[in-house]
Design a protein around this motif. Structure first.
Motif, PDB file in Angstrom:
ATOM      1  N   ASN A   1      -2.209   4.400  -1.342  1.00  0.00           N
ATOM      2  CA  ASN A   1      -1.605   4.489  -2.678  1.00  0.00           C
ATOM      3  C   ASN A   1      -2.105   3.384  -3.588  1.00  0.00           C
ATOM      4  O   ASN A   1      -2.130   2.210  -3.204  1.00  0.00           O
ATOM      5  CB  ASN A   1      -0.079   4.410  -2.564  1.00  0.00           C
TER       6      ASN A   1
ATOM      7  N   GLN B   1      -4.672   7.689  -3.529  1.00  0.00           N
ATOM      8  CA  GLN B   1      -3.615   8.575  -4.011  1.00  0.00           C
ATOM      9  C   GLN B   1      -2.685   7.868  -4.976  1.00  0.00           C
ATOM     10  O   GLN B   1      -2.449   6.677  -4.913  1.00  0.00           O
ATOM     11  CB  GLN B   1      -2.868   9.247  -2.859  1.00  0.00           C
TER      12      GLN B   1
ATOM     13  N   ASP C   1       0.031  12.178  -5.017  1.00  0.00           N
ATOM     14  CA  ASP C   1       0.950  12.039  -3.878  1.00  0.00           C
ATOM     15  C   ASP C   1       2.347  12.528  -4.288  1.00  0.00           C
ATOM     16  O   ASP C   1       2.888  12.075  -5.305  1.00  0.00           O
ATOM     17  CB  ASP C   1       0.978  10.540  -3.507  1.00  0.00           C
ATOM     18  N   HIS C   2       2.913  13.442  -3.512  1.00  0.00           N
ATOM     19  CA  HIS C   2       4.289  13.931  -3.740  1.00  0.00           C
ATOM     20  C   HIS C   2       4.552  14.465  -5.149  1.00  0.00           C
ATOM     21  O   HIS C   2       5.530  14.075  -5.789  1.00  0.00           O
ATOM     22  CB  HIS C   2       5.316  12.830  -3.432  1.00  0.00           C
TER      23      HIS C   2
ATOM     24  N   GLU D   1      12.272   5.414  -1.033  1.00  0.00           N
ATOM     25  CA  GLU D   1      11.363   4.707  -1.927  1.00  0.00           C
ATOM     26  C   GLU D   1      11.711   5.131  -3.333  1.00  0.00           C
ATOM     27  O   GLU D   1      12.510   6.039  -3.547  1.00  0.00           O
ATOM     28  CB  GLU D   1       9.909   5.050  -1.594  1.00  0.00           C
TER      29      GLU D   1
ATOM     30  N   HIS E   1       9.204   7.174   5.091  1.00  0.00           N
ATOM     31  CA  HIS E   1       8.629   6.241   4.114  1.00  0.00           C
ATOM     32  C   HIS E   1       9.326   4.883   4.191  1.00  0.00           C
ATOM     33  O   HIS E   1      10.467   4.787   4.608  1.00  0.00           O
ATOM     34  CB  HIS E   1       8.787   6.797   2.694  1.00  0.00           C
ATOM     35  N   GLY E   2       8.611   3.846   3.767  1.00  0.00           N
ATOM     36  CA  GLY E   2       9.243   2.535   3.617  1.00  0.00           C
ATOM     37  C   GLY E   2       9.075   1.630   4.825  1.00  0.00           C
ATOM     38  O   GLY E   2       8.292   1.915   5.738  1.00  0.00           O
TER      39      GLY E   2
ATOM     40  N   LYS F   1      11.575   2.137   9.533  1.00  0.00           N
ATOM     41  CA  LYS F   1      11.315   3.494   9.998  1.00  0.00           C
ATOM     42  C   LYS F   1      12.130   3.896  11.225  1.00  0.00           C
ATOM     43  O   LYS F   1      12.383   5.071  11.436  1.00  0.00           O
ATOM     44  CB  LYS F   1       9.820   3.661  10.296  1.00  0.00           C
TER      45      LYS F   1
ATOM     46  N   HIS G   1       2.634  11.516   6.701  1.00  0.00           N
ATOM     47  CA  HIS G   1       3.193  10.591   5.705  1.00  0.00           C
ATOM     48  C   HIS G   1       3.975   9.505   6.427  1.00  0.00           C
ATOM     49  O   HIS G   1       4.244   9.606   7.620  1.00  0.00           O
ATOM     50  CB  HIS G   1       4.139  11.350   4.760  1.00  0.00           C
ATOM     51  N   GLY G   2       4.344   8.475   5.689  1.00  0.00           N
ATOM     52  CA  GLY G   2       5.187   7.425   6.260  1.00  0.00           C
ATOM     53  C   GLY G   2       4.524   6.758   7.440  1.00  0.00           C
ATOM     54  O   GLY G   2       5.163   6.453   8.447  1.00  0.00           O
ATOM     55  N   ALA G   3       3.205   6.510   7.332  1.00  0.00           N
ATOM     56  CA  ALA G   3       2.445   6.069   8.502  1.00  0.00           C
ATOM     57  C   ALA G   3       2.065   4.586   8.474  1.00  0.00           C
ATOM     58  O   ALA G   3       1.167   4.163   9.195  1.00  0.00           O
ATOM     59  CB  ALA G   3       1.201   6.935   8.656  1.00  0.00           C
ATOM     60  N   SER G   4       2.759   3.798   7.685  1.00  0.00           N
ATOM     61  CA  SER G   4       2.501   2.355   7.740  1.00  0.00           C
ATOM     62  C   SER G   4       3.031   1.796   9.055  1.00  0.00           C
ATOM     63  O   SER G   4       4.029   2.283   9.587  1.00  0.00           O
ATOM     64  CB  SER G   4       3.201   1.641   6.568  1.00  0.00           C
TER      65      SER G   4
ATOM     66  N   ASN H   1      -1.237   8.559   5.598  1.00  0.00           N
ATOM     67  CA  ASN H   1      -0.807   7.943   4.334  1.00  0.00           C
ATOM     68  C   ASN H   1      -0.272   6.525   4.530  1.00  0.00           C
ATOM     69  O   ASN H   1       0.623   6.309   5.352  1.00  0.00           O
ATOM     70  CB  ASN H   1       0.318   8.772   3.728  1.00  0.00           C
ATOM     71  N   ILE H   2      -0.799   5.604   3.747  1.00  0.00           N
ATOM     72  CA  ILE H   2      -0.396   4.201   3.869  1.00  0.00           C
ATOM     73  C   ILE H   2      -0.111   3.611   2.488  1.00  0.00           C
ATOM     74  O   ILE H   2      -0.990   3.560   1.632  1.00  0.00           O
ATOM     75  CB  ILE H   2      -1.503   3.391   4.581  1.00  0.00           C
ATOM     76  N   ASP H   3       1.099   3.189   2.284  1.00  0.00           N
ATOM     77  CA  ASP H   3       1.474   2.490   1.059  1.00  0.00           C
ATOM     78  C   ASP H   3       2.222   1.186   1.388  1.00  0.00           C
ATOM     79  O   ASP H   3       1.857   0.105   0.930  1.00  0.00           O
ATOM     80  CB  ASP H   3       2.342   3.403   0.171  1.00  0.00           C
ATOM     81  N   THR H   4       3.253   1.284   2.201  1.00  0.00           N
ATOM     82  CA  THR H   4       4.077   0.113   2.518  1.00  0.00           C
ATOM     83  C   THR H   4       3.239  -1.055   3.041  1.00  0.00           C
ATOM     84  O   THR H   4       3.481  -2.217   2.668  1.00  0.00           O
ATOM     85  CB  THR H   4       5.175   0.507   3.540  1.00  0.00           C
TER      86      THR H   4
HETATM   87  O1  LIG Z   1       3.619   8.500   2.973  1.00  0.00           O
HETATM   88  C1  LIG Z   1       3.336   7.640   2.179  1.00  0.00           C
HETATM   89  C2  LIG Z   1       2.871   8.000   0.824  1.00  0.00           C
HETATM   90  O2  LIG Z   1       2.967   9.369   0.587  1.00  0.00           O
HETATM   91  C3  LIG Z   1       3.398   6.178   2.497  1.00  0.00           C
HETATM   92  O3  LIG Z   1       4.120   5.925   3.667  1.00  0.00           O
HETATM   93  P1  LIG Z   1       4.509   4.396   4.063  1.00  0.00           P
HETATM   94  O4  LIG Z   1       5.774   4.054   3.331  1.00  0.00           O
HETATM   95  O5  LIG Z   1       4.746   4.410   5.549  1.00  0.00           O
HETATM   96  O6  LIG Z   1       3.369   3.534   3.696  1.00  0.00           O
END
Ligand SMILES: O=C(CO)COP(=O)(O)O
Ligand SMILES: O=C[C@H](O)COP(=O)(O)O
Ligand SMILES: [Zn+2]
Ligand SMILES: [Zn+2]
Length: 309
Positions: A24, A48, A82-83, A142, A180-181, A184, A211-214, A254-257
């Protein structure tokens, strides 16, 4: 090289048993840190943009930053929404230069999800853009994504196969236990790999998205907490589980956190140790380096996408 879609990336990733990272982006330092890492690793890349990112930075700024990254890196990069939660936002991004969009209508019932997704697929495909959809619900909180634990539902594999056939979507995000976040899991981490395997059997050669793969790297959490932060008990997906998913049908992770934590840990440390500094370049430079290091580690040691151009 112009922006690419994810079609070729996913085909190679599926066959090669690795995954492409989807990171992200919200500002210049984040884009630069990610792209520098991918360049060093010679890895394909998905950048993304969420609805929140478009609100924060404006669509046009993010597109121009990614265009600059393309020119600077010469990598195959896909620009992905994304989303997206409606046909309108997906159309906006298709019209505004994205090569991939996600329609997340998973908060609707199955039939409505199919209907909205089909509408997006029709429009996007007519414009050469690929579509990711979502079936099942992730838990987590989130800014613009907020589903309570009670609402979270794992994806039913038979329904997933039916959904893909009915919609003609190019990839599908499924729920197998990630969220997410930064919080987890309450106890031991658990992902439903049997469910993922079943989906893979029912949809051969079809790319699945996680998704949510941090992994919520402990070193960044510790640094945040050491330098004035307060994020106790944060826990992510163990990297071992991500490696396993990448070898199965998962082609996009997907990695954002992890980006947020790397950046914040670095900024907190710098400002705590240099209280009289106030030049943003002094703390955003190291933050960009922290992102680069984290992303290079993911590409090389977790996703397996190094040297896969
Ligand atoms: O799925 C995500 C963005 O769509 C990000 O997930 P994280 O919060 O695990 O990084
Ligand atoms: O899945 C959500 C992403 O982490 C984006 O989060 P955001 O909506 O706060 O930009
Ligand atoms: Zn969703
Ligand atoms: Zn997500």
């Amino acid at each position: 090289m112009p922006l690419v879609t994810t079609t070729e990336m996913f085909k190679k990733a599926y066959e090669g048993g690795y995954a492409v990272g989807a990171f992200n982006v919200n500002n210049m330092e984040i884009v630069q840190g990610i792209v520098d890492a991918a360049k060093e690793e010679q890895s394909p890349l998905i950048l993304q943009v969420s609805a929140g990112a478009r609100k924060y930075a404006k669509h046009i700024y993010l597109v121009k930053l990614v265009e600059a990254a393309l020119e600077d890196s010469n990598l195959p990069i896909a620009l992905h929404l994304d989303h997206g939660d409606s046909f309108e936002i997906c159309k906006d991004c298709v019209d505004g230069g994205f090569t991939s969009v996600m329609i997340d209508a998973s908060h609707h019932d199955f039939d409505e999800n199919v209907k909205i997704t089909k509408q997006v697929v029709e429009y996007a495909h007519a414009h050469g853009v690929v579509v990711e959809a979502e079936l099942g619900r992730l838990a987590g909180v989130e800014d613009d994504v907020n589903v309570s634990d009670a609402d979270a539902r794992f994806t039913d594999p038979e329904q997933a196969a039916e959904f893909v056939h009915l919609t003609g979507v190019d990839s599908l995000a499924i729920a197998i236990g990630t969220s997410h976040g930064a919080y987890k899991f309450k106890g031991n981490p658990y992902l439903d790999f049997d469910r993922l395997k079943k989906v893979g059997e029912l949809l051969p050669n079809f790319p699945i998205v996680l998704h949510g793969a941090s992994s919520v790297l402990p070193e960044f959490v510790a640094k945040c907490n050491e330098f004035g932060g307060n994020i106790p008990g944060a826990q992510g997906v163990p990297e071992e589980m991500l490696r396993k998913a990448a070898q199965m049908a998962v082609c996009k992770i997907n990695i954002d956190t992890d980006l947020r934590l790397a950046m914040t840990a670095s900024v907190r440390e710098y400002l705590a140790q240099n209280p009289s500094e106030f030049d943003p370049r002094k703390y955003l430079g190291p933050a960009r380096d922290a992102i680069k290091g984290m992303v290079a580690h993911k590409i090389k040691n977790v996703l397996g996408s190094s040297n896969k151009l």
